[in-house]
Design a protein around this motif. Structure first.
Motif, PDB file in Angstrom:
ATOM      1  N   LYS A   1      -8.686  66.492   5.663  1.00  0.00           N
ATOM      2  CA  LYS A   1      -9.332  67.794   5.739  1.00  0.00           C
ATOM      3  C   LYS A   1     -10.685  67.718   6.454  1.00  0.00           C
ATOM      4  O   LYS A   1     -11.150  68.705   6.996  1.00  0.00           O
TER       5      LYS A   1
ATOM      6  N   ASP B   1     -12.118  70.151   9.461  1.00  0.00           N
ATOM      7  CA  ASP B   1     -13.297  70.965   9.227  1.00  0.00           C
ATOM      8  C   ASP B   1     -14.190  71.172  10.442  1.00  0.00           C
ATOM      9  O   ASP B   1     -14.898  72.148  10.515  1.00  0.00           O
TER      10      ASP B   1
ATOM     11  N   TYR C   1      -6.279  81.171   0.459  1.00  0.00           N
ATOM     12  CA  TYR C   1      -7.569  80.503   0.681  1.00  0.00           C
ATOM     13  C   TYR C   1      -8.629  81.450   1.242  1.00  0.00           C
ATOM     14  O   TYR C   1      -9.255  81.185   2.260  1.00  0.00           O
ATOM     15  N   ASN C   2      -8.802  82.600   0.582  1.00  0.00           N
ATOM     16  CA  ASN C   2      -9.918  83.483   0.888  1.00  0.00           C
ATOM     17  C   ASN C   2     -10.743  83.639  -0.383  1.00  0.00           C
ATOM     18  O   ASN C   2     -10.726  82.737  -1.230  1.00  0.00           O
TER      19      ASN C   2
ATOM     20  N   ARG D   1      -5.148  83.514   6.651  1.00  0.00           N
ATOM     21  CA  ARG D   1      -5.464  82.486   5.644  1.00  0.00           C
ATOM     22  C   ARG D   1      -6.737  81.712   6.012  1.00  0.00           C
ATOM     23  O   ARG D   1      -7.130  81.656   7.172  1.00  0.00           O
ATOM     24  N   ASN D   2      -7.362  81.100   5.002  1.00  0.00           N
ATOM     25  CA  ASN D   2      -8.558  80.260   5.198  1.00  0.00           C
ATOM     26  C   ASN D   2      -9.663  80.976   5.966  1.00  0.00           C
ATOM     27  O   ASN D   2     -10.129  80.521   7.007  1.00  0.00           O
TER      28      ASN D   2
ATOM     29  N   PHE E   1      -7.904  80.134   9.512  1.00  0.00           N
ATOM     30  CA  PHE E   1      -8.870  79.036   9.703  1.00  0.00           C
ATOM     31  C   PHE E   1     -10.034  79.454  10.608  1.00  0.00           C
ATOM     32  O   PHE E   1     -10.347  78.817  11.600  1.00  0.00           O
TER      33      PHE E   1
ATOM     34  N   ARG F   1     -14.007  74.016  -5.874  1.00  0.00           N
ATOM     35  CA  ARG F   1     -13.931  73.406  -4.536  1.00  0.00           C
ATOM     36  C   ARG F   1     -14.532  72.006  -4.579  1.00  0.00           C
ATOM     37  O   ARG F   1     -15.490  71.760  -5.291  1.00  0.00           O
TER      38      ARG F   1
ATOM     39  N   THR G   1      -8.370  74.426  -3.455  1.00  0.00           N
ATOM     40  CA  THR G   1      -7.996  73.802  -2.177  1.00  0.00           C
ATOM     41  C   THR G   1      -6.995  72.664  -2.338  1.00  0.00           C
ATOM     42  O   THR G   1      -6.571  72.083  -1.355  1.00  0.00           O
TER      43      THR G   1
END
Length: 553
Positions: free
Chosen positions: A319, A323, A455-456, A431-432, A409, A276, A299
Motif C-alpha cells: 500500500k 500511496d 473506502y470513503n 472508491r477511495n 483513488f 486506520r 482499510t
C-alpha cells in the motif's frame, strides 16, 4: 518442624552413636553447618524461634504453608541471602527482618500484607523483591535506598500512585505494577536508566508514560488501561523497544512515528478503536508479531488479519507504493504540462471509445486530454489513481455518450453538479476518496446500476441512492455508516448486491429480510451483535431468512 531439624548443627546424629567406625572423612556433621533449609508446601502454622540455631543458613524457603507470622529470631540469620515466605497468610513482617545484612532475595507474594515495614530500605543488598498479590495501598519512601534492586514486583495490590523516589533505584531492570489503580506514572520514573521491562497492565492510565531517559527499555506492557492517544513524542523516546503491548485500550489512531521503533518485534494493538493504520508499519524490519483483531479497521479485510503477521506486513508495504510516486515514477502532470507530454492515446479513443488518464498522480486533468477527444464518442472514462480534488468540470462535454466513469483513488471530497448531467451513466466508481455525502441532484442518473463508494467517509447512507430505481449494485464497504432504511431499500427492486462490510452498523433492521431480490448481502466487520458470525457465514439467503424470522408479527 521436627526439633532435631533446628538442632542439626548441634547434635550428633543417631547413626554416629550406633556405628562407631565412621572415619574422619565421613563425619559430615562435624565438617559443615546447614546452609539450605526447604520446608515448602507443608501445613506449617508457625516457625520456631529455634531457627536462630542455624546461623549458617543462606536459603530459607517456607513458601506455600499456613504461616500467619514469622519469628523475630529470623533477624539472627546474618548469612541469609534468600528468604521465600510467599503463599502464606502473613499479615505483617517482623522489624527484625531489616537486620539481615546479606539478604538479596525477599519473596513475600500472595500473603495478606496491608503494609510493609517503613525501614525496608535498610536491606541495601536486596536485588529481588516480590510483594505482589497482597493488599498494599502504599510503598515506604525508604524504597529509594534499594539501589541494588534489579527486580521489583508490585503487581496485584491496591496502589493508587507510585512514589517518585523509586527513580533512585539505579539498578532496576524489571518493574511490575500490573493490576493496581494507577492513573499516572511519576515523570521522575523516566530517569531510571537501567529499566528494561515495565509492566503497567490493568491500571487506569489515560496515556503512555513519558520515558525519555529509559534508553534500554525493551518491553512496555500497558494493556487493559484507558489510553486514548499515542503521543508521537513519547514513542520517539523508546528507540530500544522490542515489545509494545497496548491491547484492550481506547486508542483511536497510530501515529506515523511508530516507525522510529526500529527494533520492535511484537506489537499488540488488539481490541482498541483503531480505524486506520499507517502503511509504513510494514517497514518495521524486526516485526514478527502484530495483533490487530477487535479494531474497526477500514482499510484491512478481516480475512487478511487471519493470515498472520507476515502477510499483513506484505499488504501494508504494497500500500505504501500505492500511496505516492516512487523515485522512478514520472513527475506529476500539472495544468502546465504540454500536450506532447501528456501521453493521450488517440488510438484508444477512436477504437475502444476509452478516455484514459490514470495512475499519473495528477492534480488535475490536462486540457489536452479533453481536447484530444474531438468529435469522437467516448463511452468509458478512467481518471483513477491521481490527486484530483474535484470532478473534472469538462467531463460534462462527454454527456451524450459516456456510460462508465472511474474516479477512484483520488482526493475528491464532494461531487459537483456536472457529474449529475451524465444521464447515460450506468457505472460510477468513486472508491477511495474523501466523500462524506452525495448531492440530491444525482437523482437524475436514472440509468445508474452500479456505484462503488467503498473506502470513503460516509457516516450516513446517502439518501439519494434510495431514488435511483435502476441500481443493481451498491458498494459501500469501509465507511462509517451507522444505519440503513430497509423500507426504502425494498423500493430498489433491482438491487442484487449490497456491500456494507466494515461500517459502524450497531443494528441490522429485521425488515431488511424483505429485500428478497438481494443475492449478495455483505455485513461482516460491523459492531452489531446479531445476526451472529455463524449466521453470516451461511450466506445471503440464510441471513435474509433469519432477519425475516425476527420481524415482529
Amino acid at each position: 518442624v521436627p526439633e532435631h531439624v533446628w538442632r542439626i548443627n548441634l547434635d550428633t546424629p543417631e547413626e554416629a552413636q550406633q556405628n562407631l567406625s565412621f572415619g574422619a572423612a565421613d563425619r559430615w556433621w562435624e565438617q559443615t553447618d546447614l546452609t539450605k533449609l526447604i520446608l515448602a508446601s507443608n501445613k506449617l502454622q508457625s516457625l520456631s524461634e529455634d531457627v536462630q540455631l542455624l546461623p549458617a543458613l543462606t536459603i530459607l524457603d517456607v513458601h506455600d504453608n499456613q504461616l500467619t507470622s514469622l519469628p523475630s529470631a529470623l533477624g539472627q540469620l546474618e548469612n541469609l541471602q534468600k528468604l521465600d515466605v510467599s503463599h502464606n497468610k502473613l499479615r505483617s513482617l517482623p522489624e527484625e527482618l531489616l537486620q539481615l545484612p546479606r539478604l538479596r532475595s525477599l519473596l513475600v507474594q500472595h500473603n495478606e500484607l496491608s503494609q510493609l515495614p517503613e525501614g525496608l530500605g535498610q536491606l541495601l543488598r536486596l536485588e529481588e523483591l516480590d510483594v505482589s498479590n497482597n493488599q498494599l495501598t502504599a510503598i515506604p519512601s525508604s524504597f529509594a535506598l534499594l539501589v541494588n534492586l534489579v527486580r521489583l514486583n508490585l503487581a496485584c495490590n491496591q496502589l493508587k500512585e507510585l512514589p517518585a523516589d523509586l527513580s533512585a533505584m539505579k539498578s532496576l531492570r524489571q518493574l511490575d505494577c500490573t493490576k493496581n489503580y494507577l492513573e499516572t506514572v511519576p515523570p521522575k520514573l523516566a530517569t531510571m536508566a537501567s529499566l528494561e521491562q515495565l509492566y503497567l497492565r490493568k491500571n487506569k492510565l489515560r496515556s503512555l508514560p513519558e520515558l525519555p531517559s529509559c534508553k534500554l527499555l525493551k518491553e512496555l506492557h500497558a494493556g487493559e488501561n484507558q489510553i486514548e492517544i499515542l503521543n508521537a513524542e513519547n514513542l520517539k523516546q523508546l528507540s530500544s523497544l522490542c515489545v509494545l503491548e497496548l491491547r484492550d485500550n481506547k486508542i483511536k489512531a497510530v501515529p506515523e512515528e511508530i516507525t522510529v521503533l526500529q527494533k520492535l518485534e511484537r506489537l499488540d494493538l488488539a481490541n482498541n478503536d483503531i480505524s486506520r493504520l499507517p502503511y509504513t508499519l510494514g517497514n518495521l524490519p524486526q516485526l514478527k508479531f502484530l495483533a490487530l483483531e477487535g479494531n474497526p479497521l477500514r482499510t484491512i479485510r478481516r480475512d487478511l488479519l487471519q493470515k498472520g503477521t507476515q502477510e499483513l506486513l506484505k499488504y501494508l508495504r504494497s500500500k505504501i507504493q500505492d500511496d505516492g510516486p516512487g523515485p522512478n515514477e514520472e513527475p506529476p502532470v500539472t495544468a502546465m504540462t504540454l500536450p506532447s507530454q501528456s501521453k493521450v492515446n488517440i488510438h484508444t479513443i477512436t477504437t475502444l471509445k476509452l478516455l484514459e488518464y490514470s495512475d499519473k498522480q495528477a492534480a488535475e486533468i490536462p486540457e489536452a486530454v479533453f481536447d484530444a477527444v474531438g468529435a469522437n464518442p467516448v463511452a468509458t472514462v478512467n481518471f483513477s489513481k491521481n490527486q484530483l480534488r474535484e470532478v473534472p468540470p469538462r467531463l460534462v462535454e462527454l454527456k451524450d455518450s459516456v456510460c462508465d466513469v472511474s474516479l477512484g483513488f483520488n482526493k475528491i471530497s464532494s461531487i459537483s453538479s456536472e457529474l449529475c448531467l451524465l444521464q447515460k451513466l450506468t457505472h460510477l466508481d468513486l472508491r477511495n476518496n474523501f466523500l462524506t455525502a452525495l448531492p440530491e441532484e444525482m437523482e437524475a442518473l436514472k440509468r445508474l446500476h452500479t456505484i462503488n463508494l467503498a473506502y470513503n467517509r460516509f457516516k450516513v447512507f446517502p439518501s439519494v441512492l434510495y431514488h435511483l430505481p435502476a441500481l443493481e449494485n451498491i458498494l459501500l464497504s469501509n465507511n462509517q455508516v451507522g444505519s440503513i432504511d430497509p423500507v426504502q431499500l425494498k423500493g430498489l427492486d433491482k438491487l442484487g448486491t449490497l456491500d456494507l462490510q466494515n461500517n459502524d452498523l450497531l443494528h441490522v433492521p429485521p425488515e431488511l429480510g424483505n429485500c428478497e431480490n438481494l443475492r449478495s448481502l455483505l455485513l461482516e466487520g460491523n459492531p452489531f451483535r446479531t445476526p451472529r458470525a455463524a449466521v453470516l457465514a451461511k450466506g445471503t439467503a440464510a441471513v435474509l431468512e433469519y432477519l425475516r424470522s425476527r420481524i415482529p408479527s
